[in-house]
Design an enzyme around this catalytic site. Structure first.
Site: not given
Length: 828
Positions: A491, A493-498, A512, A621
């Site tokens: 998935g 997140g707020s600043f990149g991929s997980v 992340k 958020d």
């Protein structure tokens, strides 16, 4: 700009020469490539050596000499974790050794800690980065403390009394750290020392500094010495400093505990100190490039073959063996104030060199160094007779010339400002409006990482709340994710991929990774986006490093290496609440008690942020995709990239650009740009409506038009028709459960009231959800008030409607919104 073009070129050249001359007169920074740590059980000697694969890359090489073990004449090699980059300087003390990555921006310093009681390590020492920021120009360590000089001033670690806010050290270029004091040289060569306030009365160093101009300074445990610029003589002060210091000219110093050594311009070494300490006779004719000391041990790099010899304690007393071979003789630099070291070409990149210590006058020429490629001399430097140092006549001539140049330059500046006052001057000229687009000035190149990444991160992790976090090496995370292959991606997140990964030690983690962008080619909008991502990374690291609650996702560590920004979390096996509500067919969250429990867990996590965190934290958020489920179906709040700390007083608010996710964002916050904890309450109310209905926050109606879940569901709940909108994937609630479900509906409506003052606090929500969950099993507490209508009738109507396959008619008059709000105790 036209006026500047008329200034004679010779004036500009003279001004540049003046700048270069005074720059070269600055004391040379003294990053060392040798470090020593001594305790009662062992002596550890470390040095920077060339990499076996690439001689222009360097790494740390350490050797331990345990007392009482004589079967290892060359010591015991220590396995070290790589820094993944070239090392320019090292320091050591009791139980630690630290290395600095090159003097480019940003600098990184990491340390390896070891047990002083251990005879020798049987496994790799743990590595921890303690600094990431402005370039470190000089570095020194005592037995316990480490200090460095950056363009921002003095920076110390493991020593809270001294930091970059001390004005006395703002303009210092070199420093030395003793037992409980630190001394530095200013740009003019003056000495200033500081000590711990409680030790001022017993300290013999601070307040006893000699006057004059000095080029080199060094510190022992209780004393310090410096070398005068004029004649290269020694000046020592402090405890045990007056024990017959030698006379003559010197270029380098190394001070231990009540003993000292100094190197002459020809490379020979002289030692003195307590108990008639002196250089061993076997080394009297040995020529060195540099020397280093710690407590009783002294080491020097031989000028002939760059090998390392040591002396001073009983381990080295009668031995004449090489401790380490092929040691890098000093940090690589772009220019030298005096003479570059012959033979250093194999250690440095093209255009860089290693500098020899400066001598104040003509000295005997040391023996030739090991035959290695010599780098080309720098174009801006001209060698003089006999080897190239600055002699007295050259200095006097250049000073007189530069004084005249300064006078002429001052006159030109005066005329320039007079011209600007009369005619007017434009500093910037973007050209006429009809200029072709490709001829306009190009935007500046991308800036270096934001200061928030250069300083805030290192302070947080080294001394503050992040001390328990683990710093993961990048190569380990690359291996665990197969170079961040998409198959590992779970998935965003707020600043990149997980990414999902299993580490070598068997731990299952979520990784992340921040996504970086080339801001220089994409314009200002992309630059702002990258800044937002950088800030989100640091915010999440800062908040999670000091939070610990069972309903908040746990941060295990981080990686900040090779322009990668990575956070490592505990792995939440059952994914996000959003997936279970909207994407999964066979989710276990197909009962109303299970969904209410998830809501209660998330509310408890938010309550910890609002009530128990100091200072209070506003998440900003809250949404179903940021509520994660572990392997036992406990819900935890995640993703703190947009979080902010609230003001301490309850009345004030934060005024800033609104941020969050469409559909969950508080309309009052969006409209007024005023953030309060009630903004999180609104977002959580949207999550409750999702849980009840199975609808997304923004979804399509029967005509394919976007619709907000609040606008769609709130009227049904207010009219006690919640049965019309309950998620059809979940079996019908029992008579006990329908009472609890309706009660959760009232809570949700209270949470999404247009005005924040009408919404309940998160603690009131937690209490209400606890009652709702308890009501799902008989005997249940009484939840409804007389004003909410007959819950039993609602349940019966729901059962009849589901049996007939059609929605039931509404029953009874709808209660007023004011009465609904009172069910959770919120303000009317």
């Amino acid at each position: 700009m036209a006026f500047l073009s008329k200034i004679p070129f010779s004036i500009i050249v003279l001004a540049l020469c003046l700048f270069l001359f005074f720059s070269l007169l600055q004391p040379i920074h003294s990053l060392s490539t040798v470090a020593i740590s001594e305790n009662s059980d062992q002596t550890l000697v470390c040095a920077v050596t060339p990499s076996p694969s690439d001689r222009q890359l360097s790494h740390l090489n350490c050797t331990s000499f345990p007392r009482g073990i004589t079967s290892f004449p060359r010591g015991i090699q220590i396995p070290m974790s790589p820094l993944n980059s070239s090392i320019s300087g090292i320091v050591a003390g009791n139980g630690f050794v630290c290395a600095v990555r090159s003097q480019t921006s940003p600098s990184i310093m990491g340390c390896w800690r070891f047990s002083p009681a251990a005879v020798y390590p049987k496994e790799e020492w743990p590595y921890k980065r303690i600094y990431h920021g402005l370039p470190i120009d000089d570095l020194s360590a005592g037995n316990s403390h480490i200090c460095g000089i950056t363009s921002g001033g003095l920076e110390c670690w493991q020593w809270e009394e001294f930091n970059s806010t001390i004005p006395d050290f703002q303009n210092f270029t070199s420093l030395a750290v003793g037992g409980d004091f630190v001394c530095g040289l200013s740009e003019l060569g003056n000495i200033k020392c500081l000590t711990r306030p409680e030790n001022n009365n017993n300290n013999t160093v601070n307040g006893h500094e000699p006057s004059g101009n000095y080029s080199v300074i060094a510190a022992g445990f209780r004393h310090a010495c410096a070398i005068l610029v004029d004649n290269g003589s020694l000046q020592c002060w402090g405890d045990k400093a007056g024990e017959n210091p030698p006379e003559g000219e010197f270029t380098t110093l190394a001070l231990g505990e009540n003993r000292s050594c100094a190197m002459r311009p020809n490379g020979t070494v002289t030692c003195w100190g307590e108990n008639n300490f002196g250089l061993p006779e076997r080394l009297s004719s040995t020529y060195f490039i540099g020397i280093e000391a710690k407590q009783s041990v002294f080491c020097g790099i031989k000028s002939y073959d760059f090998s390392l010899l040591c002396w001073g304690n009983d381990i080295f007393e009668n031995l004449n063996f090489t401790v380490l071979d092929n040691v890098v003789p000093g940090p690589c630099r772009g220019a030298c104030p005096c003479t570059p070291l012959p033979g250093c070409g194999s250690f440095c990149s093209q255009g860089q060199m290693i500098c020899e210590p400066c001598a104040s006058k003509s000295s005997p020429i040391p023996p030739p160094t090991k035959s290695l490629p010599i780098p080309p001399p720098p174009s801006q430097r001209t060698t003089g007779h006999g080897g190239g140092g600055w002699n007295r006549k050259m200095v006097a001539f250049l000073v007189v010339g530069c004084v005249g140049s300064v006078s002429l330059l001052a006159v030109c500046c005066f005329l320039f400002f007079r011209y600007c006052n009369v005619r007017g001057c434009r500093v910037h000229d973007s050209g006429p409006l009809d200029m072709e687009a490709n001829t306009r000035p190009q935007p500046p190149p991308a800036a270096a990482p934001a200061p928030v990444l250069e300083k805030k991160l290192s302070h947080l992790v080294s001394m503050g709340n992040g001390s328990h976090l683990e710093e993961f090496p990048l190569h380990l995370l690359l291996k665990a994710t197969n170079n961040f292959w998409d198959d590992h991606k779970t998935g965003t997140g707020s600043f990149g991929s997980v990414y999902h990964a299993i580490l070598d030690d068997g731990r299952e983690v979520a990784i992340k990774r921040a996504e970086t962008m080339a801001a220089s080619s994409q314009g200002g909008a992309t630059k702002r986006q990258q800044d937002d991502k950088d800030n989100a990374f640091v915010s999440e690291l800062e908040f999670l490093s000091r939070l610990n609650h069972k309903n908040l996702v746990k941060l295990l560590g981080y990686c900040e290496e090779s322009d990668e920004l990575i956070l490592v979390y505990e792995y939440m096996r059952n994914g996000t609440l959003h997936d279970h509500l909207h994407n999964l067919e066979g989710s276990p969250l197909m009962s109303w008690p299970a969904r209410i429990k998830v809501a209660l867990d998330a509310a408890r996590g938010i309550e910890y942020l609002h009530v128990y965190a100091v200072p209070q934290i506003i998440h900003r958020d809250i949404k179903s995709s940021n509520i994660l489920l572990d392997d036992t179906w406990n819900a935890k709040v995640s993703d703190f990239g947009l979080s902010l700390m609230s003001p301490q007083d309850e009345v004030s608010h934060l005024s800033l650009r609104a941020a969050g996710t469409v559909g969950y964002m508080d309309p009052e916050y969006y409209r007024l740009q005023q953030l309060t904890p009630k903004s999180d309450v609104y977002s959580f109310g949207v999550v409750l409506l999702e849980i009840l209905s199975g609808y997304k926050a923004i979804h399509q109606n029967e005509y394919g038009m976007p619709r907000n879940v609040v606008d769609f569901l709130a009227p049904y709940i207010i009219q006690e028709e919640i049965h019309r909108v309950l998620d059809p994937k979940v079996p019908p609630p029992t008579p006990f459960e329908i009472e609890a479900v309706a009660y959760v509906g009232y809570i949700a409506v209270d949470c999404v009231m247009p005005e924040g003052r009408h919404r309940p606090t998160i603690s009131e929500i937690v209490n209400s959800l606890e009652r709702a969950l308890a009501a799902c099993s008989p005997p249940s507490p009484q939840l409804s008030r007389s004003t909410t209508g007959s819950i039993t009738e609602i349940g019966n109507s729901l059962e009849r409607a589901q049996a007939a396959g059609s929605p039931p008619p509404p029953s009874g008059p709808p209660p007023s919104p004011q009465l609904c709000r009172s069910t959770t105790g919120s303000s009317t």
